[in-house]
Design a protein around this motif. Structure first.
Motif, mmCIF file in Angstrom:
data_model
loop_
_atom_site.group_PDB
_atom_site.id
_atom_site.type_symbol
_atom_site.label_atom_id
_atom_site.label_comp_id
_atom_site.label_asym_id
_atom_site.label_seq_id
_atom_site.Cartn_x
_atom_site.Cartn_y
_atom_site.Cartn_z
ATOM 1 N N ALA A 218 0.866 -1.188 0.000
ATOM 2 C CA ALA A 218 0.000 0.000 0.000
ATOM 3 C C ALA A 218 0.898 1.232 0.000
ATOM 4 C CB ALA A 218 -0.909 0.004 1.219
ATOM 5 N N VAL A 219 0.806 1.999 -1.073
ATOM 6 C CA VAL A 219 1.663 3.170 -1.267
ATOM 7 C C VAL A 219 0.890 4.442 -0.945
ATOM 8 C CG1 VAL A 219 2.943 4.509 -2.977
ATOM 9 C CG2 VAL A 219 3.037 2.016 -3.039
ATOM 10 N N ASP A 220 1.510 5.304 -0.175
ATOM 11 C CA ASP A 220 0.932 6.625 0.107
ATOM 12 C C ASP A 220 2.072 7.650 0.006
ATOM 13 O OD1 ASP A 220 -0.462 8.828 0.881
ATOM 14 O OD2 ASP A 220 -0.994 8.100 2.889
ATOM 15 N N VAL A 221 2.208 8.233 -1.179
ATOM 16 C CA VAL A 221 3.303 9.170 -1.444
ATOM 17 C C VAL A 221 2.739 10.566 -1.647
ATOM 18 C CG1 VAL A 221 5.139 9.796 -3.060
ATOM 19 C CG2 VAL A 221 4.809 7.405 -2.425
ATOM 20 N N LYS A 222 3.257 11.500 -0.882
ATOM 21 C CA LYS A 222 2.800 12.889 -0.969
ATOM 22 C C LYS A 222 3.972 13.792 -1.347
ATOM 23 C CE LYS A 222 -0.973 12.495 2.405
ATOM 24 N NZ LYS A 222 -0.938 11.035 2.546
ATOM 25 N N ALA A 223 3.725 14.736 -2.243
ATOM 26 C CA ALA A 223 4.754 15.693 -2.666
ATOM 27 C C ALA A 223 4.181 17.096 -2.574
ATOM 28 C CB ALA A 223 5.203 15.393 -4.092
ATOM 29 N N LYS A 224 5.061 18.066 -2.393
ATOM 30 C CA LYS A 224 4.580 19.443 -2.270
ATOM 31 C C LYS A 224 5.620 20.426 -2.775
ATOM 32 C CE LYS A 224 6.160 19.759 2.549
ATOM 33 N NZ LYS A 224 5.737 19.994 3.949
ATOM 34 N N LYS A 225 5.149 21.629 -3.086
ATOM 35 C CA LYS A 225 6.046 22.698 -3.498
ATOM 36 C C LYS A 225 6.863 23.165 -2.306
ATOM 37 C CE LYS A 225 3.448 24.880 -7.288
ATOM 38 N NZ LYS A 225 2.794 26.128 -7.734
ATOM 39 N N ILE A 226 8.053 23.636 -2.585
ATOM 40 C CA ILE A 226 8.876 24.251 -1.546
ATOM 41 C C ILE A 226 8.538 25.727 -1.508
ATOM 42 C CG2 ILE A 226 11.215 24.786 -0.835
ATOM 43 C CD1 ILE A 226 12.093 22.259 -2.301
ATOM 44 N N ILE A 227 7.953 26.175 -0.422
ATOM 45 C CA ILE A 227 7.557 27.580 -0.276
ATOM 46 C C ILE A 227 8.566 28.270 0.624
ATOM 47 C CG2 ILE A 227 5.758 29.154 0.481
ATOM 48 C CD1 ILE A 227 3.745 26.926 -0.056
ATOM 49 N N LEU A 228 9.285 29.204 0.056
ATOM 50 C CA LEU A 228 10.331 29.912 0.800
ATOM 51 C C LEU A 228 9.805 31.207 1.406
ATOM 52 C CD1 LEU A 228 13.272 29.455 -1.701
ATOM 53 C CD2 LEU A 228 12.773 28.106 0.331
ATOM 54 N N LEU A 229 10.556 31.726 2.335
ATOM 55 C CA LEU A 229 10.219 33.000 2.975
ATOM 56 C C LEU A 229 10.234 34.131 1.950
ATOM 57 C CD1 LEU A 229 9.862 34.695 5.606
ATOM 58 C CD2 LEU A 229 12.359 34.827 5.696
ATOM 59 N N ASP A 230 9.204 34.962 1.994
ATOM 60 C CA ASP A 230 9.161 36.139 1.125
ATOM 61 C C ASP A 230 10.206 37.129 1.610
ATOM 62 O OD1 ASP A 230 8.644 38.289 -0.450
ATOM 63 O OD2 ASP A 230 6.615 38.658 0.324
ATOM 64 N N ILE A 231 11.227 37.306 0.802
ATOM 65 C CA ILE A 231 12.358 38.146 1.237
ATOM 66 C C ILE A 231 11.949 39.596 1.470
ATOM 67 C CG2 ILE A 231 13.148 38.793 -1.072
ATOM 68 C CD1 ILE A 231 15.990 38.239 0.082
ATOM 69 N N LYS A 232 10.903 40.047 0.807
ATOM 70 C CA LYS A 232 10.485 41.441 0.984
ATOM 71 C C LYS A 232 9.839 41.665 2.341
ATOM 72 C CE LYS A 232 10.061 42.606 -3.894
ATOM 73 N NZ LYS A 232 9.207 43.120 -4.967
ATOM 74 N N SER A 233 9.541 40.564 3.055
ATOM 75 C CA SER A 233 8.993 40.715 4.398
ATOM 76 C C SER A 233 10.067 41.168 5.382
ATOM 77 C CB SER A 233 8.385 39.399 4.877
ATOM 78 O OG SER A 233 9.391 38.407 5.034
ATOM 79 N N LEU A 234 11.342 41.046 4.981
ATOM 80 C CA LEU A 234 12.436 41.564 5.800
ATOM 81 C C LEU A 234 12.600 43.049 5.475
ATOM 82 C CD1 LEU A 234 14.992 38.664 5.325
ATOM 83 C CD2 LEU A 234 13.445 39.032 7.248
ATOM 84 N N LYS A 235 12.227 43.898 6.416
ATOM 85 C CA LYS A 235 12.134 45.324 6.148
ATOM 86 C C LYS A 235 13.492 46.007 5.989
ATOM 87 C CE LYS A 235 7.658 45.216 6.348
ATOM 88 N NZ LYS A 235 6.867 45.384 5.110
ATOM 89 N N LEU A 236 14.460 45.627 6.786
ATOM 90 C CA LEU A 236 15.746 46.303 6.730
ATOM 91 C C LEU A 236 16.623 45.710 5.624
ATOM 92 C CD1 LEU A 236 16.532 46.528 10.548
ATOM 93 C CD2 LEU A 236 15.568 48.291 9.062
ATOM 94 N N PRO A 237 17.176 46.560 4.737
ATOM 95 C CA PRO A 237 18.028 46.065 3.645
ATOM 96 C C PRO A 237 19.176 45.188 4.149
ATOM 97 C CG PRO A 237 17.507 48.375 3.326
ATOM 98 C CD PRO A 237 17.002 48.012 4.682
ATOM 99 N N PHE A 238 19.780 45.571 5.273
ATOM 100 C CA PHE A 238 20.902 44.794 5.803
ATOM 101 C C PHE A 238 20.469 43.354 6.104
ATOM 102 C CE2 PHE A 238 23.018 43.138 9.612
ATOM 103 C CZ PHE A 238 24.312 43.005 9.113
#
Length: 290
Positions: A218-238
């Motif tokens: 009995a096979v149960d294989v799940k795959a998903k997209k890799i969702i990365l952090l939205d870089i624009k959520s980091l407010k300071l350029p540094f």
């Protein structure tokens, strides 16, 4: 003497009748190794923490069934036009576990059975530490067999490698695809003899004869997209540039974090995909913020 003969005949008849009850999934159609489906479209990494392979084996006549699990080590599914077009997954044979509930005899222990299944009598996991399934074809299923997994909508074919030998198997499956994930669920039976897996020196060996050749998978294989952090959520350029630098040039940090959070070995496909997306994000960030 006559009475003994009648009892023997009845016993053989009951054994033969019960052989048909030892499995709940139809045998997968088996053939020689086929050409693997071309990898195209969007690639989703298999979620190894959420995926599992369940197995079930029997003695003759369905007596003393054993069952347990195997872990999925890595893999990916290719999505094209909303459908699974290709893919593969690797099974860690050393992760083989026997469910204690399936071992009811007082003189037997699940750990002993696990060790036996891993030794050269069966899967020889030292020599063959992994098994692999590679999709060769996925087609629409017009009518699912009665014993197919609930919701079966596709016929999946693929090269299944067990104990170093590869055979092509075909079975009904439930295949689901969303914008961010995909899954394959199936239940089918294979004949271990097709992969040369046997216990005993010959067919006449009582040890081999008493164990059914059928293995229910009995096979149960799940795959998903890799969702990365939205870089624009980091407010300071540094902080943005620091994050990018670590992301691109210090992947080992992510390996440690991934291991710590998941408590499993980091999947190389995950890291490779992460590195690729890091480079893409870095370029996008440069173009937007220059």
């Amino acid at each position: 003497m006559k009475k003994l003969s009648v009892i023997a005949l009845v016993g053989v008849g009951l054994l033969a009748a019960s052989c048909n009850k030892e499995k709940s999934a139809e045998n997968a159609a088996t053939s020689t190794e086929q050409k693997v489906a071309e990898s195209k479209g969007e690639v989703l990494a298999v979620d190894t923490a959420a995926s599992v392979v369940n197995w079930k084996a029997f003695h003759k006549g369905g007596m003393a069934p054993r069952w347990g699990t195997l872990m999925v080590k890595s893999g990916d599914l290719n999505i094209e036009n909303g459908n699974v077009a290709a893919g593969n997954f690797v099974i860690d044979m050393n992760s083989l576990k026997v469910d204690p509930a399936s071992v009811t005899e007082k003189d037997k222990k699940p750990a002993d059975l696990e060790a036996h299944l891993k030794n050269p009598d069966f899967f020889d996991t030292t020599k063959n530490p992994t098994s692999e399934f590679k999709i060769t074809n996925v087609a629409d299923l017009k009518q699912a067999p009665a014993d197919a997994i609930a919701g079966a909508n596709k016929t999946v074919s693929g090269n299944l490698t067990l104990s170093g030998k590869t055979m092509n198997v075909t079975f009904p499956a439930k295949v689901d695809v969303t914008e961010t994930s995909a899954s394959i669920q199936a239940k089918f039976t294979v004949n271990r003899a097709d992969w040369g897996i046997k216990f005993g020196t010959s067919e006449a060996d009582p040890a081999e004869w008493m164990i059914s050749k059928d293995i229910e998978i009995a096979v149960d294989v799940k795959a998903k997209k890799i969702i990365l952090l939205d870089i624009k959520s980091l407010k300071l350029p540094f902080l943005r540039w620091l994050f990018l630098y670590i992301l691109v040039f210090c992947p080992e940090i992510f390996r440690v974090v991934y291991n710590f959070n998941k408590k499993i070995e980091a999947d190389q496909t995950f890291l490779d995909s992460l590195f690729y997306y890091c480079l893409r994000i870095r370029l996008d960030f440069y173009l937007v913020n220059r």
